[in-house]
Design an enzyme around this catalytic site. Structure first.
Site: not given
Length: 431
Positions: A349-351
């Site tokens: 879910g970081k990018v």
């Protein structure tokens, strides 16, 4: 990463790239191996007469004697990691910086001792191209040498270190300086943090802002200008965080002063929430959130973990950072965070998966990439208004706190990724 000169690029779902070219073709689903992993893509199967219509011809002109750095990148950095550096420059100038997007930078590796703070980072800060920073403490410590007008020298990596030790010379690869530079910088830090404003717990952004004020003051007395990242960040209102505040000579001096009953302590909880608050503030106000990663290590994770903090821990729906740019010499196959690809970051879910095709990893030394990228952006992009995020730190933190207290839970978060998927279309099957 597709060449930017393709007629049009559109993304319809996570991990899918759709190219439209002015020619006849059939759609052909295939797997494309990118430099940072594999992306499932849909490519046109071109007719034999137009099969290269989507790709510019490789036919550069010869380099002239008066070519600018930006033109050199545009006209001759066309393939391999040169091509990736060109894509990085385009991503910065055409997507990350426009429309007042928020740009977070991470600094790892000995950049400031080599003079890159003064030559590159200070001009980028003054142009408004960097809005918040996560750095190793070492980069900020060695930045103090420049802010205090101490001498560092161009040396060689092949000197006799036993002789250097005997002569009181410190070596950082091919950068040399006198041992007294360390002692005098340590004394400056200890003297400054005795002040009453430091006698309390605080986030590292506040600590660096206060320290930067003293560097500014010393610089004025020494008739210095634009010599320190800490001083310039203080002037521009750019918050600087350190993910491991004890892991540097600055932290070592803070620890020593604690033995003299100094009350200064670093509030790492505030740092985690404050950085997440900056990203939430960007996304909740309709701005893009970008990360510009030089090197890897702990600062890289600290800028990226802001999105899992928002989604996974606080239960606030989100889609990840919009743009990811990294310059690194770390390989992905060893499993380390430094070499982890943006494709891998999507799974955390970081990018944002919808912008994954725009992510760039350039496998090169930051001391090569940073000057070129700085020159490119400073010549291609107009200066931006300073956001002065430091001055708004309490307001920004209170915004995410209120959202977390209304959305979050102590028990397991069950809804955030489902809501994100519904909002962004990630994981949907094509009809």
């Amino acid at each position: 990463m597709w060449a930017e000169s393709a007629p049009e690029r559109d993304t319809k779902q996570a991990g899918t790239v759709v190219l439209r070219a002015g020619c006849s073709f059939e759609w052909l689903p295939i797997q494309i191996p990118f430099a940072f992993g594999v992306v499932f893509a849909t490519l046109p199967r071109m007719s034999q007469t137009n099969k290269f219509a989507a790709y510019p011809r490789l036919n550069p002109l010869g380099i002239g004697h008066d070519i600018s750095a930006a033109d050199l990148i545009d006209k001759t950095f066309l393939a391999y990691n040169g091509g990736r550096l060109r894509e990085a420059a385009k991503l910065l100038a055409e997507k990350m910086l426009p429309h007042d997007g928020y740009v977070g930078m991470s600094l790892t590796g000995a950049l400031t001792p080599a003079g890159l703070g003064k030559s590159c980072l200070v001009p980028l800060l003054k142009a408004g191209f960097v809005d918040w920073i996560v750095s190793t403490g070492a980069n900020l410590y060695h930045d103090l040498h420049y802010g205090l007008d101490m001498a560092l020298y161009q040396g060689s990596p092949f000197l006799d270190d036993v002789t250097l030790r005997r002569d009181g010379v410190i070596r950082i690869y091919d950068v040399l300086f006198d041992y007294n530079v360390l002692l005098d910088t340590d004394a400056f830090v200890r003297e400054v943090i005795q002040g009453p404003e430091f006698q309390r717990p605080m986030g590292t952004d506040e600590f660096h802002h206060l320290l930067g004020k003293y560097v500014c003051e010393r610089g004025r007395k020494l008739n210095l200008q634009d010599s320190s990242v800490l001083a310039t960040a203080c002037e521009c209102g750019v918050p600087i965080f350190t993910s491991s505040p004890g892991d540097s000579s600055i932290g070592m001096n803070v620890a020593a002063m604690a033995l003299r009953d100094s009350k200064l302590m670093f509030d790492v909880n505030r740092d985690v929430n404050q950085t997440a608050a900056i990203v939430y503030q960007a996304k909740s106000t309709g701005h893009k959130s970008s990360v510009f990663i030089l090197g890897g290590g702990s600062p890289k994770n600290f800028v990226l973990q802001t999105e899992p903090q928002i989604q996974e821990v606080m239960g606030i729906p989100g889609k990840g950072h919009d743009y990811f740019l990294q310059c690194t010499d770390a390989r992905p196959d060893t499993g380390g965070l430094s070499g982890a690809t943006p494709a891998e970051a999507v799974s955390w879910g970081k990018v944002d998966p919808e912008t994954l095709p725009d992510c760039v990893v350039c496998y090169t030394d930051s001391t090569i990439a940073l000057p070129l990228l700085a020159a490119y952006c400073l010549s291609r992009v107009k200066p931006r208004r300073w956001k002065r995020l430091y001055a708004r730190r309490d307001e920004i933190l209170n915004e995410i706190k209120a959202k977390y207290l209304s959305n979050g839970t102590v028990t397991k978060v069950k809804t955030s990724r489902n809501l994100t998927r519904r909002a962004g279309g990630a994981g949907r099957k094509r009809s």
